[in-house]
Design a protein around this motif. Structure first.
Motif, PDB file in Angstrom:
ATOM      1  N   ILE A  60       0.813  -1.213   0.000  1.00 58.55           N
ATOM      2  CA  ILE A  60       0.000   0.000   0.000  1.00 58.55           C
ATOM      3  C   ILE A  60       0.854   1.273   0.000  1.00 58.55           C
ATOM      4  O   ILE A  60       0.524   2.239  -0.668  1.00 58.55           O
ATOM      5  CB  ILE A  60      -1.027  -0.010   1.172  1.00 58.55           C
ATOM      6  CG1 ILE A  60      -2.164   0.964   0.911  1.00 58.55           C
ATOM      7  CG2 ILE A  60      -0.420   0.254   2.527  1.00 58.55           C
ATOM      8  CD1 ILE A  60      -3.255   0.417   0.071  1.00 58.55           C
ATOM      9  N   CYS A 181      -4.226   4.749  -4.951  1.00 59.87           N
ATOM     10  CA  CYS A 181      -4.294   3.424  -4.321  1.00 59.87           C
ATOM     11  C   CYS A 181      -3.952   2.263  -5.263  1.00 59.87           C
ATOM     12  O   CYS A 181      -4.424   2.209  -6.403  1.00 59.87           O
ATOM     13  CB  CYS A 181      -5.697   3.244  -3.761  1.00 59.87           C
ATOM     14  SG  CYS A 181      -5.890   1.732  -2.826  1.00 59.87           S
ATOM     15  N   VAL A 183      -4.734  -0.920  -4.532  1.00 63.79           N
ATOM     16  CA  VAL A 183      -5.590  -2.086  -4.274  1.00 63.79           C
ATOM     17  C   VAL A 183      -6.300  -2.629  -5.528  1.00 63.79           C
ATOM     18  O   VAL A 183      -6.298  -3.843  -5.766  1.00 63.79           O
ATOM     19  CB  VAL A 183      -6.585  -1.792  -3.121  1.00 63.79           C
ATOM     20  CG1 VAL A 183      -7.670  -2.855  -3.031  1.00 63.79           C
ATOM     21  CG2 VAL A 183      -5.840  -1.706  -1.797  1.00 63.79           C
ATOM     22  N   GLN A 218     -11.967  -5.047   1.217  1.00 66.30           N
ATOM     23  CA  GLN A 218     -11.339  -3.777   0.851  1.00 66.30           C
ATOM     24  C   GLN A 218     -12.412  -2.698   0.794  1.00 66.30           C
ATOM     25  O   GLN A 218     -12.162  -1.543   1.083  1.00 66.30           O
ATOM     26  CB  GLN A 218     -10.661  -3.876  -0.518  1.00 66.30           C
ATOM     27  CG  GLN A 218      -9.196  -4.178  -0.425  1.00 66.30           C
ATOM     28  CD  GLN A 218      -8.962  -5.670  -0.455  1.00 66.30           C
ATOM     29  OE1 GLN A 218      -9.785  -6.429  -0.980  1.00 66.30           O
ATOM     30  NE2 GLN A 218      -7.862  -6.104   0.100  1.00 66.30           N
ATOM     31  N   ASN A 219     -13.601  -3.113   0.393  1.00 68.05           N
ATOM     32  CA  ASN A 219     -14.777  -2.247   0.383  1.00 68.05           C
ATOM     33  C   ASN A 219     -15.914  -3.076   0.896  1.00 68.05           C
ATOM     34  O   ASN A 219     -16.824  -3.439   0.165  1.00 68.05           O
ATOM     35  CB  ASN A 219     -15.086  -1.832  -1.052  1.00 68.05           C
ATOM     36  CG  ASN A 219     -14.680  -0.425  -1.274  1.00 68.05           C
ATOM     37  OD1 ASN A 219     -15.033   0.455  -0.492  1.00 68.05           O
ATOM     38  ND2 ASN A 219     -13.950  -0.205  -2.328  1.00 68.05           N
ATOM     39  N   THR A 255     -13.238  -2.566   5.768  1.00 65.72           N
ATOM     40  CA  THR A 255     -13.330  -1.121   5.770  1.00 65.72           C
ATOM     41  C   THR A 255     -14.390  -0.678   4.774  1.00 65.72           C
ATOM     42  O   THR A 255     -14.529  -1.283   3.720  1.00 65.72           O
ATOM     43  CB  THR A 255     -11.989  -0.539   5.317  1.00 65.72           C
ATOM     44  OG1 THR A 255     -11.007  -0.824   6.294  1.00 65.72           O
ATOM     45  CG2 THR A 255     -12.038   0.948   5.171  1.00 65.72           C
ATOM     46  N   SER A 256     -15.056   0.409   5.083  1.00 62.04           N
ATOM     47  CA  SER A 256     -16.183   0.835   4.266  1.00 62.04           C
ATOM     48  C   SER A 256     -15.852   2.053   3.431  1.00 62.04           C
ATOM     49  O   SER A 256     -14.994   2.846   3.791  1.00 62.04           O
ATOM     50  CB  SER A 256     -17.344   1.202   5.188  1.00 62.04           C
ATOM     51  OG  SER A 256     -17.756   0.068   5.886  1.00 62.04           O
ATOM     52  N   HIS A 257     -16.580   2.198   2.325  1.00 65.93           N
ATOM     53  CA  HIS A 257     -16.472   3.403   1.506  1.00 65.93           C
ATOM     54  C   HIS A 257     -17.740   4.237   1.722  1.00 65.93           C
ATOM     55  O   HIS A 257     -18.845   3.667   1.722  1.00 65.93           O
ATOM     56  CB  HIS A 257     -16.337   3.016   0.032  1.00 65.93           C
ATOM     57  CG  HIS A 257     -15.932   4.173  -0.834  1.00 65.93           C
ATOM     58  ND1 HIS A 257     -16.802   5.178  -1.187  1.00 65.93           N
ATOM     59  CD2 HIS A 257     -14.744   4.494  -1.399  1.00 65.93           C
ATOM     60  CE1 HIS A 257     -16.164   6.071  -1.940  1.00 65.93           C
ATOM     61  NE2 HIS A 257     -14.911   5.679  -2.078  1.00 65.93           N
ATOM     62  N   PRO A 282     -13.322   5.672   6.110  1.00 65.51           N
ATOM     63  CA  PRO A 282     -12.279   6.605   5.672  1.00 65.51           C
ATOM     64  C   PRO A 282     -12.826   7.710   4.768  1.00 65.51           C
ATOM     65  O   PRO A 282     -13.673   7.454   3.918  1.00 65.51           O
ATOM     66  CB  PRO A 282     -11.312   5.715   4.895  1.00 65.51           C
ATOM     67  CG  PRO A 282     -11.529   4.350   5.439  1.00 65.51           C
ATOM     68  CD  PRO A 282     -13.004   4.285   5.748  1.00 65.51           C
ATOM     69  N   GLN A 284     -10.281  10.315   3.854  1.00 66.94           N
ATOM     70  CA  GLN A 284      -8.974  10.623   3.215  1.00 66.94           C
ATOM     71  C   GLN A 284      -8.595  12.101   3.259  1.00 66.94           C
ATOM     72  O   GLN A 284      -7.443  12.424   3.530  1.00 66.94           O
ATOM     73  CB  GLN A 284      -8.891  10.110   1.764  1.00 66.94           C
ATOM     74  CG  GLN A 284      -9.361   8.688   1.523  1.00 66.94           C
ATOM     75  CD  GLN A 284      -8.578   7.620   2.259  1.00 66.94           C
ATOM     76  OE1 GLN A 284      -7.564   7.901   2.881  1.00 66.94           O
ATOM     77  NE2 GLN A 284      -9.029   6.386   2.208  1.00 66.94           N
ATOM     78  N   PHE A 323      -6.796   8.966   6.811  1.00 65.40           N
ATOM     79  CA  PHE A 323      -6.486  10.259   6.189  1.00 65.40           C
ATOM     80  C   PHE A 323      -5.153  10.183   5.470  1.00 65.40           C
ATOM     81  O   PHE A 323      -4.229   9.516   5.932  1.00 65.40           O
ATOM     82  CB  PHE A 323      -6.383  11.355   7.264  1.00 65.40           C
ATOM     83  CG  PHE A 323      -7.670  11.573   7.981  1.00 65.40           C
ATOM     84  CD1 PHE A 323      -8.594  12.485   7.509  1.00 65.40           C
ATOM     85  CD2 PHE A 323      -7.974  10.833   9.111  1.00 65.40           C
ATOM     86  CE1 PHE A 323      -9.807  12.666   8.158  1.00 65.40           C
ATOM     87  CE2 PHE A 323      -9.186  11.001   9.765  1.00 65.40           C
ATOM     88  CZ  PHE A 323     -10.098  11.920   9.286  1.00 65.40           C
ATOM     89  N   PHE A 353      -1.751   9.017   7.212  1.00 65.18           N
ATOM     90  CA  PHE A 353      -0.539   8.650   6.469  1.00 65.18           C
ATOM     91  C   PHE A 353      -0.069   9.814   5.616  1.00 65.18           C
ATOM     92  O   PHE A 353      -0.878  10.622   5.152  1.00 65.18           O
ATOM     93  CB  PHE A 353      -0.838   7.481   5.509  1.00 65.18           C
ATOM     94  CG  PHE A 353      -1.597   6.361   6.128  1.00 65.18           C
ATOM     95  CD1 PHE A 353      -0.950   5.407   6.897  1.00 65.18           C
ATOM     96  CD2 PHE A 353      -2.979   6.246   5.954  1.00 65.18           C
ATOM     97  CE1 PHE A 353      -1.654   4.355   7.471  1.00 65.18           C
ATOM     98  CE2 PHE A 353      -3.698   5.201   6.526  1.00 65.18           C
ATOM     99  CZ  PHE A 353      -3.021   4.257   7.285  1.00 65.18           C
ATOM    100  N   TYR A 355       1.137  10.864   2.001  1.00 63.84           N
ATOM    101  CA  TYR A 355       0.931  10.304   0.664  1.00 63.84           C
ATOM    102  C   TYR A 355       2.222   9.654   0.165  1.00 63.84           C
ATOM    103  O   TYR A 355       3.308  10.231   0.241  1.00 63.84           O
ATOM    104  CB  TYR A 355       0.489  11.406  -0.317  1.00 63.84           C
ATOM    105  CG  TYR A 355       0.470  10.901  -1.737  1.00 63.84           C
ATOM    106  CD1 TYR A 355      -0.436   9.930  -2.122  1.00 63.84           C
ATOM    107  CD2 TYR A 355       1.377  11.376  -2.682  1.00 63.84           C
ATOM    108  CE1 TYR A 355      -0.437   9.428  -3.416  1.00 63.84           C
ATOM    109  CE2 TYR A 355       1.387  10.891  -3.979  1.00 63.84           C
ATOM    110  CZ  TYR A 355       0.477   9.906  -4.334  1.00 63.84           C
ATOM    111  OH  TYR A 355       0.488   9.405  -5.610  1.00 63.84           O
ATOM    112  N   ARG A 358       2.580   5.570  -5.591  1.00 64.38           N
ATOM    113  CA  ARG A 358       2.704   4.152  -5.915  1.00 64.38           C
ATOM    114  C   ARG A 358       2.781   3.970  -7.424  1.00 64.38           C
ATOM    115  O   ARG A 358       1.901   4.453  -8.156  1.00 64.38           O
ATOM    116  CB  ARG A 358       1.505   3.355  -5.367  1.00 64.38           C
ATOM    117  CG  ARG A 358       1.222   3.541  -3.902  1.00 64.38           C
ATOM    118  CD  ARG A 358       2.442   3.325  -3.005  1.00 64.38           C
ATOM    119  NE  ARG A 358       2.915   1.950  -2.934  1.00 64.38           N
ATOM    120  CZ  ARG A 358       4.154   1.557  -3.200  1.00 64.38           C
ATOM    121  NH1 ARG A 358       5.059   2.424  -3.584  1.00 64.38           N
ATOM    122  NH2 ARG A 358       4.500   0.299  -3.079  1.00 64.38           N
TER     123      ARG A 358
END
Ligand code: SAM
Ligand code: SF4
Length: 457
Positions: A60, A181, A183, A218-219, A255-257, A282, A284, A323, A353, A355, A358
């Protein structure tokens, strides 16, 4: 053929699994251990005595991936030492670094014998046998077969040894493509496990003594499937079904969106006592400009309105979040919007975190990357605010009576450690109950990371 497979069975061998990253990796590591146990490998927590060393990795952030390579350097030495004593060690890399880097891992870390992705680990026993035959293997395709159909159910003993709480993956992958991301690239498209498979796994966990199940994805709130009544269910309906399982006292999910919080899920928070009043949702960032650049598909105010609806349904719900500071183009004013959102929402707990660009994600190619020093300052300011909110949330619980699930012995004699409904560790007198009991206690003090309790008189 069967006999040959038996002859190759590594009876009496030991596997050491090291897990990096999120709870989904913890769950995957357990399922890999279960698959290997069925093939004769006993788990060990001592790497020196392992015949098979597996790193279940996280991609990640850059730091997470680099940690894997430095660990592989140490493992190479260990493998050489064991080799000098005539003992063979198979080294495997699983998880998201495996998926993202594939063959590159064999090039950078010659001690590695096998690389296996998150969608193919049900093939692990066969892959290990091939590695024992001297092959170097990269198995990172997205398997067409459902890995869950091919994985052996964990033994009761293994479930018990993991404690009275358990993870259960119900959904994998992501179609949201936030621009920071990895993922969607490492875990693939969104897939939901069928209701019957999930219910059967939860029933097995409960029968082995598990009292609390955390559904993972993941969602996770994008989960959907055909219910027992033939209708399309969402996570809310699934939670109602799981709440019927005898023995399960607590349910959680992560974790939820924000985009996938539907009415049925909010109703589950209102109506289901077993669903804990704690939500990891989250956001962000707080600035709409940055949220748009992140492709989050919601604004700061969408998120605020959503939290208002959830709190109306379940007033004692505690919020948690993730975040990112320093996304490309983030100005001081944008960052101030994140601070404003945190003040408006108030969190009981949160992860934050810097940024980390990636490779392969759109964010990494943006020009206006934020300097590290600025990211550091913003992270410090945000974390100070979040810590203050976390302390205030804990302090407000002093004097209150609450249910605690007793999870393990405490560090000091005569104590047990349990969890509050809001996931805080609570120190409880051992006379209050046995591990696995849900007991009522009064909070007498809030420490930095734990709550201290006294019996309810
Ligand atoms: N699906 C979840 C969601 O949408 O919130 C979270 C998935 S991710 C495994 C967990 C957290 O890692 C994210 O919420 C985000 O805050 C953080 N993260 C992901 N990519 C990142 C990056 N490139 N740099 C810094 N943090 C990142
Ligand atoms: Fe990553 Fe965004 Fe998907 Fe979460 S929703 S896994 S942050 S792409």
């Amino acid at each position: 053929m069967l006999e040959a497979a038996h002859a190759a069975r590594p009876e009496g061998k030991k596997v050491f699994v090291k897990t990096y990253g999120c709870q989904m990796n913890v769950y995957d590591s357990q399922r890999m251990s279960d698959a290997l146990a069925a093939d004769g490998y006993a788990p060990t927590d001592r790497i020196e005595e392992a015949d098979l060393v597996l790193l279940n990795t996280c991609h990640i952030r850059e730091k997470a991936a680099e940690k894997v390579y430095s660990e592989l350097g140490r493992i190479r030495q260990l493998k050489e030492e064991r080799g000098r004593d005539g003992r063979e060690t198979v080294v495997g890399v699983a998880g998201c670094v495996a998926q993202a880097e594939g063959r590159e891992i064999l090039r950078r870390a010659p001690a590695v014998d096998l690389v296996i992705g998150p969608q193919t680990y049900h093939r692990l026993p066969a892959v290990v046998r091939r590695a024992l035959g001297g092959e170097k293997i990269v198995e990172t395709d997205y398997a067409i077969e459902d890995k869950f159909e091919h994985l052996p159910a964990p033994q009761k003993k293994a479930v018990r040894s993991r404690g009275v709480t358990a993870f259960l993956t119900v959904q994998e992958g992501c179609d949201k493509f936030c621009t920071f991301c990895v993922v969607p690239y490492t875990r693939g498209a969104e897939v939901s496990r069928p209701v019957a498979q999930i219910v059967a796994e939860a029933e097995r966990l409960a029968a082995a003594g598990v009292r609390e199940v955390t559904l993972l994805g993941q969602n996770v709130n994008a989960w959907h499937g055909e219910g027992a009544d033939g209708r399309e269910w969402g996570l809310g309906e699934l939670l109602f079904r799981l709440a019927e399982i005898p023995g399960l006292g607590r349910l959680r999910y992560t974790t939820s969106h924000p985009r996938d919080m539907d009415d049925a899920l909010i109703a589950a928070h209102r109506d289901l006592d077993k669903l804990m009043p704690y939500l990891h949702l989250p956001v962000q960032a707080g600035s709409d400009r940055i949220l748009k650049a992140m492709n989050r598909k919601h604004t700061g105010d969408d998120y605020r309105r959503l939290i208002d609806r959830i709190r109306k349904a379940r007033p004692d719900i505690a919020m948690s979040g993730d975040f990112i500071v320093g996304f490309p183009g983030e100005t001081d004013a944008d960052f101030e919007e994140t601070m404003r959102l945190v003040r408006d929402v108030t969190y009981a707990q949160a992860f934050s975190f810097k940024y980390s660009p990636r490779p392969g994600t759109p964010g990494a190619d943006l020009d206006d990357q934020v300097p590290e020093g600025v990211k550091d300052e913003r992270l410090q300011a945000l974390q100070a605010l979040l810590t203050e909110q976390q302390r205030a949330f804990a302090a407000a619980l002093v004097g209150r009576t609450m249910d605690v699930l007793l999870e393990k012995p405490g560090r000091q004699a005569g104590q047990r450690v349990g969890r509050s409904p809001w996931l805080q560790p609570v120190i409880v007198d051992e006379k209050a109950g046995e591990i696995g009991d849900i007991v009522s206690v009064r909070i007498k003090e809030a420490g930095t990371n734990s709550l201290f309790s006294e019996p309810v008189s």
